[in-house]
Design a protein around this motif. Sequence first.
Motif, PDB file in Angstrom:
ATOM      1  N   TYR A 398       0.837  -1.206   0.000  1.00 61.81           N
ATOM      2  CA  TYR A 398       0.000   0.000   0.000  1.00 61.81           C
ATOM      3  C   TYR A 398       0.873   1.258   0.000  1.00 61.81           C
ATOM      4  CZ  TYR A 398      -4.118   2.832   1.143  1.00 61.81           C
ATOM      5  OH  TYR A 398      -5.140   3.748   1.110  1.00 61.81           O
ATOM      6  N   MET A 399       1.945   1.233   0.755  1.00 63.06           N
ATOM      7  CA  MET A 399       2.853   2.383   0.818  1.00 63.06           C
ATOM      8  C   MET A 399       3.524   2.619  -0.528  1.00 63.06           C
ATOM      9  SD  MET A 399       4.494   1.555   4.582  1.00 63.06           S
ATOM     10  CE  MET A 399       5.630   2.939   4.688  1.00 63.06           C
ATOM     11  N   HIS A 402       0.981   4.413  -2.760  1.00 62.66           N
ATOM     12  CA  HIS A 402       0.421   5.710  -2.375  1.00 62.66           C
ATOM     13  C   HIS A 402       1.433   6.645  -1.713  1.00 62.66           C
ATOM     14  CE1 HIS A 402      -3.627   4.175  -3.199  1.00 62.66           C
ATOM     15  NE2 HIS A 402      -3.269   3.054  -2.576  1.00 62.66           N
ATOM     16  N   TYR A 403       2.724   6.387  -1.868  1.00 63.29           N
ATOM     17  CA  TYR A 403       3.751   7.191  -1.186  1.00 63.29           C
ATOM     18  C   TYR A 403       3.722   8.659  -1.609  1.00 63.29           C
ATOM     19  CZ  TYR A 403       6.339   7.082  -5.588  1.00 63.29           C
ATOM     20  OH  TYR A 403       6.717   7.236  -6.893  1.00 63.29           O
ATOM     21  N   ARG A 405       1.346  10.834  -1.784  1.00 67.14           N
ATOM     22  CA  ARG A 405       0.375  11.751  -1.162  1.00 67.14           C
ATOM     23  C   ARG A 405       0.522  11.705   0.353  1.00 67.14           C
ATOM     24  NH1 ARG A 405      -3.693   8.774   0.944  1.00 67.14           N
ATOM     25  NH2 ARG A 405      -4.231   6.753   0.033  1.00 67.14           N
ATOM     26  N   LEU A 407       0.202  10.382   3.484  1.00 67.89           N
ATOM     27  CA  LEU A 407      -0.128   9.007   3.862  1.00 67.89           C
ATOM     28  C   LEU A 407       0.120   8.821   5.354  1.00 67.89           C
ATOM     29  CD1 LEU A 407      -1.022   6.298   2.617  1.00 67.89           C
ATOM     30  CD2 LEU A 407       1.396   5.746   2.281  1.00 67.89           C
ATOM     31  N   GLU A 411      -4.100   5.686   8.391  1.00 68.58           N
ATOM     32  CA  GLU A 411      -4.664   5.146   7.157  1.00 68.58           C
ATOM     33  C   GLU A 411      -4.104   3.749   6.865  1.00 68.58           C
ATOM     34  OE1 GLU A 411      -4.674   6.058   2.338  1.00 68.58           O
ATOM     35  OE2 GLU A 411      -4.287   7.708   3.745  1.00 68.58           O
ATOM     36  N   ILE A 412      -2.802   3.580   7.030  1.00 66.30           N
ATOM     37  CA  ILE A 412      -2.165   2.275   6.782  1.00 66.30           C
ATOM     38  C   ILE A 412      -2.714   1.237   7.757  1.00 66.30           C
ATOM     39  CG2 ILE A 412      -0.005   1.002   6.766  1.00 66.30           C
ATOM     40  CD1 ILE A 412      -0.044   2.865   4.514  1.00 66.30           C
TER      41      ILE A 412
END
Length: 494
Positions: A398-399, A402-403, A405, A407, A411-412
Motif C-alpha cells: 500500500y505504501m 500511495h507514497y 500523497r 499518507l 490510514e495504513i
Amino acid sequence: MNMLKAVLFDDEHIVLKGLMKLIKWSECGVELVATAQNGKTALEAVRLFKPDIVLTDIRMPGIDGLELIRTIREEAPNTVCIVFSGYNEYDYVKTAINLGVIDYLEKPITLEKIREAINKAVHHIYERSEMTELKKQSNQRIIEQTTLDLIIKGEAAVSNWLDNVGAESQSVTAVTVLASSDEQFRFVDDSSYHTIYVRNGEENVIVLFHYHMQSEAWKQQLNALSDVLVGSGKTYNLLGEASKSYKEALHAFRYGRYLEGNGWVSFDDLEDPNTVQPNRSEKEEALLFDLRLGNKQEFMGKLDTYLDDFKKRVIDPDIAEMELLKLIFQCMDAAKETGGDPSEIFPQGYMSQKELRNKKTREEAVLWLRQELEQIIDWVAGIRQKSKHSAVEKALRYMEEHYGRDLTQQEIASHVNMNVTYFSLLFKEQMELSYIKYLTKIRMEKAKGFLMEGMTIQEISERVGYYHARHFTEVFKKYVGLTPGQYRIKGNGA
C-alpha cells in the motif's frame, strides 16, 4: 570579568587631564570611555555610552551636575553616580545625596579619595549584580517548582502558578507539555510562546505556554529535529489540563524511543483518540506497552512488581477489586488491538468480575489475576507471530502505491485492519524501522530515480509527497548526504 564603563565630567580642563592620566583606571576594573566639560555634552555621552559609573562636578555650564543626575536617574536608574563639590556647596551636596549618589568628594580632589570612591562604586555594582542574580535564580526555582506542580497536579496547582508567574501569565492562551531525551535541548525564543524547563526525576520536561496559537514556530523547530527525541502531548486551552498533556507527552516519548530513535513524536499522530486514558498510571502504561509488543518476559516481570506493590497497600476490598478489574480490562482492550478474536482465550465469554469476587483473600485475587494476564500475553504473542508477516507485507504494498500523497499511519493501520498503536509496534519489529522512516526511505529512493530522469526539484517534491521543495530538499540532504542538485551532478558524472 568584564570591565565597567565610566565617564568623567568637569568644566575645568586641567582637572579632566589630571584625572585621566594619574588614575590607573584598569587597575580599578574600569574603562574610561568619555569625558566632557559641559552638561549638554555630558548627557549626550551618557546616552551614547551607557556607562556603569558617572563621575561629575556639581557646577557645570549648560546643564549642572544635579540636573544631569536627575536625568540619569530617570533614564538609567542603575547607573552609579559620584559627585565633586566645592567647600561652600552643602545644599547642592545634600540634594545630590537625596538623588542617590554613592559618594561625594570635596575639591580639591586627591587621588587617594577618588580611587576609594571608584572602588566603592565598583564593589557596589558587583554586589548588587550578585544579589540580583541570586534573586533571579530564586524566582526561577520557584517558577520551575510551581510549573512542575502544574503538570503533576493540574487544576489544583493553577492558582499558585498564576500567583508566582505574575503578569506574564495573563497572556497565556494554551499549554503543551513535551518530554525530551536531551536535558540541553532548548527551543529558539519566539514571541508566540514562553518555555519553562523542569526535571521530574530522570525526565526532561518542557512546558510550552502559548500566546498566539496561530503561530507554528514551535512545530517547525520540532519538525527539523534529527539528533534529539521529543514526545509531545496535546495542546490544551485550559492550564488545568497541563497534567493531561504531560501524561500524553510521556506516552509519546516512550513509544517514540521504541519507534523513532530521534525526532518529534506527537501524541496526536501516534494514537487513536481512546487508546490512552489520562488516568492510567505510568506502571499501567508500561505493562500495556510490553503487552502490545508480545514481550512476555518484560511483561511478567513488571506485572510481578506491580502486584507486589499492590499487596503492600492498605486498601478497601471493593476498591482493590475495581483496580484489578480495571487492569485486566485494559489488558483485554490492548489484546483486541491485534485484530484477533478474544474468544480464543475465553471460549465461554469473559466473566472476570464474578470470578474475582469468588476469591476470598487478596493473595488469591492477585494469583488469579496473574494467571489470567499470562494467558492474555501468551495469546497476543501467538497472534503477533501469525499476523506480523502478512500485515506488514500488505502495508508495504500500500505504501509503494500511495507514497506520493499525504499518507498517515492511521490510514495504513486501517488498511490492514489493525489498531494504529499495535500496527506501529509490529511494523517497527518486522522492518527495524519506524513507519515514518520507512516511508521516507521509499520517497527518497524514488526521488533519486526522478533526479536522474531530469525532473525539476519542484516536480519531484510534489511527486514524492512534499508540498514544499525546501522541505523535500532538507529531508533529501539528511537522508543522502547531498542536496538533490549535488546528487544529480554526481550521478551524471560531472
